[in-house]
Design a protein around this motif. Structure first.
Motif, PDB file in Angstrom:
ATOM      1  N   ASN A  26       0.644  -1.251  -0.092  1.00 19.18           N
ATOM      2  CA  ASN A  26       0.085   0.686   0.234  1.00 19.18           C
ATOM      3  C   ASN A  26       0.869   1.057  -0.139  1.00 19.18           C
ATOM      4  OD1 ASN A  26      -2.443  -1.768  -0.257  1.00 19.18           O
ATOM      5  ND2 ASN A  26      -2.571  -1.485   2.342  1.00 19.18           N
ATOM      6  N   LYS A  29       2.418   1.442  -3.411  1.00 25.85           N
ATOM      7  CA  LYS A  29       0.960   2.519  -4.043  1.00 25.85           C
ATOM      8  C   LYS A  29       1.277   3.832  -4.197  1.00 25.85           C
ATOM      9  CE  LYS A  29      -3.186   1.512  -6.259  1.00 25.85           C
ATOM     10  NZ  LYS A  29      -4.606   0.753  -5.895  1.00 25.85           N
ATOM     11  N   ASN A  42      -1.034   9.877 -13.952  1.00 25.19           N
ATOM     12  CA  ASN A  42      -2.623   9.325 -14.012  1.00 25.19           C
ATOM     13  C   ASN A  42      -3.628   9.861 -14.256  1.00 25.19           C
ATOM     14  OD1 ASN A  42      -1.276  11.358 -11.789  1.00 25.19           O
ATOM     15  ND2 ASN A  42      -2.147  10.589 -10.585  1.00 25.19           N
ATOM     16  N   SER A  48      -4.921   3.089 -15.734  1.00 24.14           N
ATOM     17  CA  SER A  48      -5.092   2.981 -14.886  1.00 24.14           C
ATOM     18  C   SER A  48      -3.719   3.031 -13.977  1.00 24.14           C
ATOM     19  CB  SER A  48      -6.347   2.305 -13.989  1.00 24.14           C
ATOM     20  OG  SER A  48      -5.827   1.276 -14.706  1.00 24.14           O
ATOM     21  N   TYR A  49      -3.637   2.554 -12.841  1.00 20.68           N
ATOM     22  CA  TYR A  49      -2.697   2.701 -11.704  1.00 20.68           C
ATOM     23  C   TYR A  49      -2.007   1.053 -12.351  1.00 20.68           C
ATOM     24  CZ  TYR A  49       0.282   0.578  -8.257  1.00 20.68           C
ATOM     25  OH  TYR A  49       1.606  -0.153  -7.604  1.00 20.68           O
ATOM     26  N   GLU A  50      -2.660   0.265 -12.182  1.00 25.09           N
ATOM     27  CA  GLU A  50      -2.747  -1.273 -12.623  1.00 25.09           C
ATOM     28  C   GLU A  50      -2.546  -1.802 -14.267  1.00 25.09           C
ATOM     29  OE1 GLU A  50      -6.297   0.244 -11.462  1.00 25.09           O
ATOM     30  OE2 GLU A  50      -5.492  -0.622  -9.193  1.00 25.09           O
ATOM     31  N   ASN A  51      -2.339  -0.822 -15.276  1.00 21.69           N
ATOM     32  CA  ASN A  51      -2.075  -0.619 -16.241  1.00 21.69           C
ATOM     33  C   ASN A  51      -0.597  -0.399 -16.493  1.00 21.69           C
ATOM     34  OD1 ASN A  51      -4.163  -1.204 -17.477  1.00 21.69           O
ATOM     35  ND2 ASN A  51      -4.328   1.090 -18.060  1.00 21.69           N
ATOM     36  N   TRP A  52      -0.058   0.730 -14.809  1.00 21.51           N
ATOM     37  CA  TRP A  52       1.760   0.842 -15.532  1.00 21.51           C
ATOM     38  C   TRP A  52       2.592   0.482 -13.986  1.00 21.51           C
ATOM     39  CZ3 TRP A  52       3.333   4.511 -11.762  1.00 21.51           C
ATOM     40  CH2 TRP A  52       1.296   6.110 -11.478  1.00 21.51           C
ATOM     41  N   GLY A  53       1.956   0.373 -12.814  1.00 21.31           N
ATOM     42  CA  GLY A  53       2.047   0.679 -12.082  1.00 21.31           C
ATOM     43  C   GLY A  53       2.967  -0.500 -11.718  1.00 21.31           C
ATOM     44  N   PRO A  54       2.157  -1.792 -11.548  1.00 17.11           N
ATOM     45  CA  PRO A  54       3.192  -3.019 -11.158  1.00 17.11           C
ATOM     46  C   PRO A  54       4.113  -3.868 -12.015  1.00 17.11           C
ATOM     47  CG  PRO A  54       1.045  -3.159 -11.328  1.00 17.11           C
ATOM     48  CD  PRO A  54       1.289  -2.197 -11.749  1.00 17.11           C
ATOM     49  N   THR A  55       4.714  -2.539 -13.226  1.00 14.41           N
ATOM     50  CA  THR A  55       5.887  -2.388 -13.703  1.00 14.41           C
ATOM     51  C   THR A  55       7.320  -2.234 -13.776  1.00 14.41           C
ATOM     52  OG1 THR A  55       5.243  -1.327 -15.223  1.00 14.41           O
ATOM     53  CG2 THR A  55       4.212  -2.671 -15.948  1.00 14.41           C
ATOM     54  N   SER A  58      10.218  -4.563 -12.245  1.00  8.20           N
ATOM     55  CA  SER A  58      10.164  -5.694 -12.806  1.00  8.20           C
ATOM     56  C   SER A  58      11.643  -5.723 -13.228  1.00  8.20           C
ATOM     57  CB  SER A  58       9.168  -5.600 -13.320  1.00  8.20           C
ATOM     58  OG  SER A  58       9.628  -4.743 -14.488  1.00  8.20           O
TER      59      SER A  58
END
Length: 116
Positions: A26, A29, A42, A48-55, A58
């Motif tokens: 959290n 994020k 943003n 959205s964050y789900e598109n680029w945040g987890p990258t 990596s």
């Protein structure tokens, strides 16, 4: 030597960032969203964050950052010396070099700006 130092710095950054994402998802994020605000990523509602945040942090992120930082080592410009022949991408996606656009008897003029 410079490339080795960059490799160590970026690798350490990615390892620490990935570890923090696992331990404190959290908080990370929120941190990544703040980075998104600075770069205005943003503001696009379809991105959205789900598109680029987890990258972030990596292996692909590591390779991309290394590639960019290593390319920048070649892009040093010094007053009174020739300009670096930096790679650029045309609107059609073709990779060329900056000095490819220079004509025989005409100067090359670079105009930097933005469209909003």
């Amino acid at each position: 030597l410079q490339k080795t130092l960059i490799l160590l710095q970026v690798t350490l950054s990615v390892v620490v960032g990935k570890t923090l994402m696992i331990l404190f998802p959290n908080a990370m994020k929120r941190y990544i969203l703040k980075l998104g605000e600075k770069s205005r990523m943003n503001r696009n509602p379809k991105f959205s964050y789900e598109n680029w945040g987890p990258t972030f942090f990596s292996f692909k992120y590591l390779l991309f950052v290394l590639k960019v930082k290593w390319k920048r080592l070649e892009d040093e410009a010094f007053e009174g010396h020739p300009a670096p022949n930096t790679p650029v991408v045309t609107l059609s996606g073709e990779v060329r070099h900056l000095l490819d656009f220079m004509g025989d008897n005409r100067p090359l003029i670079l105009n930097f700006g933005s469209c909003t």
